[in-house]
Design an enzyme around this catalytic site. Sequence first.
Site, mmCIF file in Angstrom:
data_model
loop_
_atom_site.group_PDB
_atom_site.id
_atom_site.type_symbol
_atom_site.label_atom_id
_atom_site.label_comp_id
_atom_site.label_asym_id
_atom_site.label_seq_id
_atom_site.Cartn_x
_atom_site.Cartn_y
_atom_site.Cartn_z
ATOM 1 N N GLU A 12 -20.796 -20.978 -14.316
ATOM 2 C CA GLU A 12 -21.110 -19.863 -15.211
ATOM 3 C C GLU A 12 -22.468 -20.037 -15.880
ATOM 4 O O GLU A 12 -22.623 -19.769 -17.084
ATOM 5 C CB GLU A 12 -20.004 -19.696 -16.263
ATOM 6 C CG GLU A 12 -18.664 -19.381 -15.635
ATOM 7 C CD GLU A 12 -17.544 -19.091 -16.632
ATOM 8 O OE1 GLU A 12 -17.761 -19.263 -17.839
ATOM 9 O OE2 GLU A 12 -16.458 -18.694 -16.185
ATOM 10 N N GLU A 60 -12.692 -20.486 -10.297
ATOM 11 C CA GLU A 60 -11.970 -20.690 -11.566
ATOM 12 C C GLU A 60 -11.240 -19.404 -11.929
ATOM 13 O O GLU A 60 -11.865 -18.355 -12.072
ATOM 14 C CB GLU A 60 -12.973 -21.059 -12.667
ATOM 15 C CG GLU A 60 -12.325 -21.309 -14.012
ATOM 16 C CD GLU A 60 -13.324 -21.730 -15.075
ATOM 17 O OE1 GLU A 60 -14.318 -22.420 -14.754
ATOM 18 O OE2 GLU A 60 -13.110 -21.361 -16.238
HETATM 19 C C1 GAL Z 1 -14.476 -20.345 -18.506
HETATM 20 C C2 GAL Z 1 -15.330 -21.607 -18.428
HETATM 21 C C3 GAL Z 1 -14.491 -22.843 -18.725
HETATM 22 C C4 GAL Z 1 -13.704 -22.624 -19.984
HETATM 23 C C5 GAL Z 1 -12.835 -21.406 -19.854
HETATM 24 C C6 GAL Z 1 -12.004 -21.202 -21.101
HETATM 25 O O1 GAL Z 1 -15.246 -19.200 -18.528
HETATM 26 O O2 GAL Z 1 -15.896 -21.749 -17.163
HETATM 27 O O3 GAL Z 1 -15.326 -23.955 -18.869
HETATM 28 O O4 GAL Z 1 -14.605 -22.473 -21.021
HETATM 29 O O5 GAL Z 1 -13.670 -20.288 -19.653
HETATM 30 O O6 GAL Z 1 -11.139 -20.153 -20.923
#
Ligand code: GAL
Length: 826
Positions: A424, A510
């Site tokens: 991200e 993710e």
């Molecule tokens: C995502 C991020 C993770 C964590 C997660 C929390 O966007 O890549 O590192 O922060 O959100 O929900």
Amino acid sequence: MKNNTTAHRSLINQLKKPAKAKSDASRRRESFDFDWKFFKGDKPGAEQPDFSDADWRNLDLPHDWSIEGPFREEHGSMTSAHLPTGTGWYRKHFKIPASYRNKKVTIEFDGIYQNSEVWINGQYLRKRPYGYISFYYDISPYLNFSGENLMAVRVDNSHQPNCRWYSGSGIYRHTWLRVTDKLHIAHWGTFVTTDKASEKSATVQIITRVQNEGKNDIMCTLSTSVLECDGSAVQTAETSRNIAAGGEYEFIQKVKITNPSLWSPDNPYLHKVRSTVIKQGKATDIYDTVFGVRSIEFDKDKGFLLNGRQVKLHGVCLHHEAGAVGAAVPERVWERRLEKLKEMGCNAIRTSHNPYSPEFMDLCDRMGFLVMAEIYDEWKEPKPQTPDFGYRIYFDEWSERDVTDFIRRDRNHPSVVIWSAGNEVVDQVVPAGTETLKKLINIFHREDPTRPVTVGCDRIVAEPEAVPQKFLKLLDVVGYNYVDRWRDRYEKYYSIDRQAFPKRKFIGTENGSLGGIRGDYSYLFPQTTGPISRRNNNRWIDFEQMWKFVSTYDYVSGDFMWTGIDYLGESNWPRKANTSGVIDTCGFEKDTWYFCQSQWTDKPMLHIFPHWNWPGKEGEYVPVLCYTNCDSVELFLNGKSLGIQSYWFPRSGMQGEYEDFPARNSIPRTTEDLHLTWTVPYQPGKLKAVGMKNGKEVVTEEISTTGKPAAIRLCADRKIIAADRIDIAHITCKILDAQGRVVPVADNEITFKIQGEGKIIGLDNGNPVSHEDYQANHRKAFNGLCLVIIQSADKNGIIQLSATSPGLKSDSITITTKQFAKGEIK
Ligand code: GAL
């Protein structure tokens, strides 16, 4: 075909120990972890050998001073778990044998968080900003062979916040002293690949960098053998070459092997390459590289292929720390956590969002996990949580070096199947970001042409001309973050993108926090006066629908769920931990762990929840949920059937049987969800679920209304541990009622006493708002459980741990500590 799954332990032992040198080759790698001095704070002049550290604390590495606490709201940022950070100093006095005088001596640090500076005998070596990278320094020119030597390390983690999660502070990974001849194989100097591997044959290519740091040119021979896991040689190649004084040479050798045992998550068979450098008939260096014979491919239509076969990635994202022990994680803590993930059916791990420890990567090789190895959370553009001190301030000066080191250290691991250059990163949507990505990808491809590169992207839009599309075009595999956040997203971003970019390769980098707090059902009663609505479980439902999509469509390689295990940080006071895991910080599974198991494993299982202790709620509706891989489940309350439930949509992996799915027409109530639900008017007693496959009862589970807490029960994961100041045992402490059932709401405070050859290194209960000291001798249970981690001393003997609590029958447990002979199996 050879199979080593049953001999897992013995294989680990064989491959863990360096091969015995059959010559006078001098390579040694000794732990440098014991007997350091530590001072928390800054101490000008502490790098000087004559500085007095007599009143500093004695400790062994790995060490994380942040985890020692205390928790305070003013410790600030959500990123540090409200634990202290700051500056610290480490010093170690040591002697070096005179026999090392003509050798090359190197100090290796597996990781120091962060901004470390190292001195040897007052001589400054260098600074290394990135806290997750492994690095080394040549200390040979500065050593004192007749007297004492002093290594000093300053660690500066005072500039906060510099990370979006809990980093830990200090020399939190292992340290090593490496000794080699001056004619030797370079650090991380081998690169073993098995490009065309099949069950019939494989060509193993070995690139080896040999350095001549002596004063004369040397004609040397590199003899390279491929070995089976039992040490027997399969094939050997030999090449000779003159290497100039002060120079190096990169040997490229190929060895063909027949009928290799292929590495996979089900058969994590490891081979070894033994590289021997020979000068005038004598070996000057012998170096072993563990590798696996396997082929990988990401295909635009079929997703991920391992050894030519499609494997859906059942992945989880993790963070690098482990609850009570902070960032200084003993290997066994990871091994136990990975065992839990394996049992759940997980076959893939994303090392979000930074390089992990070498032993973590070794575990993935040995236990059979496919790894997405990720290096960064930030490139040149800041993230809102780290506006001033994130990695971006080091990017220009250090990224080339850090990325190169990261790849060279980990590119022989068969477990690593894809690299991720970032997560991200804000650079996705900045025009210059494409240039940054190009540079990074070039390094990845230069250092490892065998694996694809992705980035976890959260700014994917479907318009081909938008900046992110230029960015995405550069990726070998496009990583999608959070396609499940809104209902139609996986449709939009997978299906539409698939049509718009038919050559694109897809991976879910993710998605979906299943999580929840272990054993906590306080969300139930505020709204539950009738059947549980979909809305109440939006997060789960969205993930379930997304998972159906991913498991149905081959072109999506798989998914990495956020997260496998709860992690410290990324939480607002009073919370210290983020509960997005399906396993809590103790390593105890939550209900959602069983969701994954129901989707990712075949052995009949079912799990019902919540618990059945609801005094005063008689007659009120309780939604009972069930995760199962059975065809159907019948639920009984106190012997009375509450009906049979079944999935309308078959679980993943059953697509072929879809039309014949037996429950579809014959079972009264079916669901499109991937869980079953009964709305049950509460009565104390016994809930029993009976799982059926093909009309036969295959598994049952019962949960009962328990009595009050009456006793403590201690259970150890291992009764014998190595007496080496490293090994550990996990002791689970359960609060039981008079009939020996875990009381699911018990929160009694337990006091522990330890005697003998060990110490407590961490206590935990998985409660994200507990501010109890991780290193105290007492802990409250949380929803019936807590955990004690004990570490051995270095003597043969026993450790006795006892647990007491007012009003409860106490318990104690004995662990044996044993000095294992080399090669002996634990
Ligand atoms: C995502 C991020 C993770 C964590 C997660 C929390 O966007 O890549 O590192 O922060 O959100 O929900």
